[in-house]
Design an enzyme around this catalytic site. Sequence first.
Site, PDB file in Angstrom:
ATOM      1  CD  GLU A  41      -6.242  -6.295   1.643  1.00 38.94           C
ATOM      2  OE1 GLU A  41      -5.018  -6.108   1.824  1.00 38.94           O
ATOM      3  OE2 GLU A  41      -6.924  -5.590   0.878  1.00 38.94           O
TER       4      GLU A  41
ATOM      5  CG  PHE B 217     -14.855 -15.583 -13.509  1.00 40.68           C
ATOM      6  CD1 PHE B 217     -14.986 -15.992 -12.197  1.00 40.68           C
ATOM      7  CD2 PHE B 217     -15.537 -16.275 -14.483  1.00 40.68           C
ATOM      8  CE1 PHE B 217     -15.790 -17.063 -11.854  1.00 40.68           C
ATOM      9  CE2 PHE B 217     -16.343 -17.365 -14.160  1.00 40.68           C
ATOM     10  CZ  PHE B 217     -16.464 -17.759 -12.837  1.00 40.68           C
TER      11      PHE B 217
ATOM     12  CE1 TYR C 135      -4.384  -1.285   0.267  1.00 37.45           C
ATOM     13  CE2 TYR C 135      -3.157  -3.086   1.270  1.00 37.45           C
ATOM     14  CZ  TYR C 135      -4.307  -2.601   0.677  1.00 37.45           C
ATOM     15  OH  TYR C 135      -5.386  -3.442   0.496  1.00 37.45           O
TER      16      TYR C 135
END
Length: 394
Positions: free
Chosen positions: A140, A385, A98
């Site tokens: 996360e 997808f 990040y």
Amino acid sequence: MLSTQSADIVRATLPVVGAHLDEITSRFYSTMFSERPELLDGLFNRGNQANGEQRRALAGSIAGFASALLANPDERPDALLARIAHKHAAVAVTDDQYVIVHKYLFGAIADVLGDAATPEVIAAWDEVYWLMGGALIALEARLYAEKNADNGRTWREWTIVDRREETPDVFSLVLRPSDGGPLPEARPGQYVSVLHRMPDGIRQIRQYSISGGDEHTRRITIKRVRGTEHTPEGEMSALLYATAKAGDTLTVSAPFGDVVLTDSDRPLVFATAGIGCTPIVGMLNYLAATGATRRILALHADRSRAEHALWQETSTLIARLPHAQYVVWYEEGDGGLPGQMDLTGLEIPADAEVYLCGPLPFMREIRAQFLAAGVPAKDIHYEVFGPDLWLPAD
């Protein structure tokens, strides 16, 4: 969440930033990969870089997050963040990345906006970035903790124990952990990432839905993407189609994905097209194995019966479920209703949860039909997808 001063600046500058986001993200990726080419090895999908999908998805998520902050300043857009967090965890994004992205993204903002990128403007958008980045890092971290992994270390070697040809272009790989250990927990509808080295030595990552398995194995079902005059051949799918065989090993992530089967008694409607059937077949396998009695309406559209992957298995699963109905459409009309999926005349169960998967144009069209049929938007879930180009509009 966003300070009042920054909110005023972001609101005033969102139109100009939004108008230049495609140029900003293009400059961002170009500069970052020029200076940090190692990021293309085992992290970023270079196919999505080439076709612009990753750039458009990033631009849409930034604009969508900023707009959500302005529209509902006391709420966090969790649906948007959850989708991104699962996508990031599936490719093992780490906290330090990040900081790297911030450096090159804000360099691109300054370059593209020029004099308009005043210190006050940069500071306001910096606050937006770190609100989003901080929330994603936390989400996360929670996903990694659920998988007993540390900061993205979810990769594991799996052995291909069987390969099954489903259609001329679709094949399934049955996988078992090479270390003989237990399977990581997976929820019906989730996907795994496959990390594989390409012929030029660069590793690439692709996601494949879990379409089945048992207590010892997992199955993924893959469609070879053929090249056309206007689109390139699928890099990973073509390589696995040509080379993957029983006895080979693959590097596979833990399962991720936020579009999962809910634990309730509400009716279910599945609407899929093409290879989009795979996560739904995984859900149907779970429902049949657990003796579910929910009312189920499964709808599928394809080019022909010969190109309909897993149709025999799907039919068998539907037959095992006591309150399930299966309707198919084939463009060539062999064995199903002719043409494209059309909800006209179908009875959509009241209070149903709807799951969509397939090409984006298909999902846009069929979602509109469900909305017109009275299904609330909050009850329509979809899986994409690749980069989610639909998030900002959802």
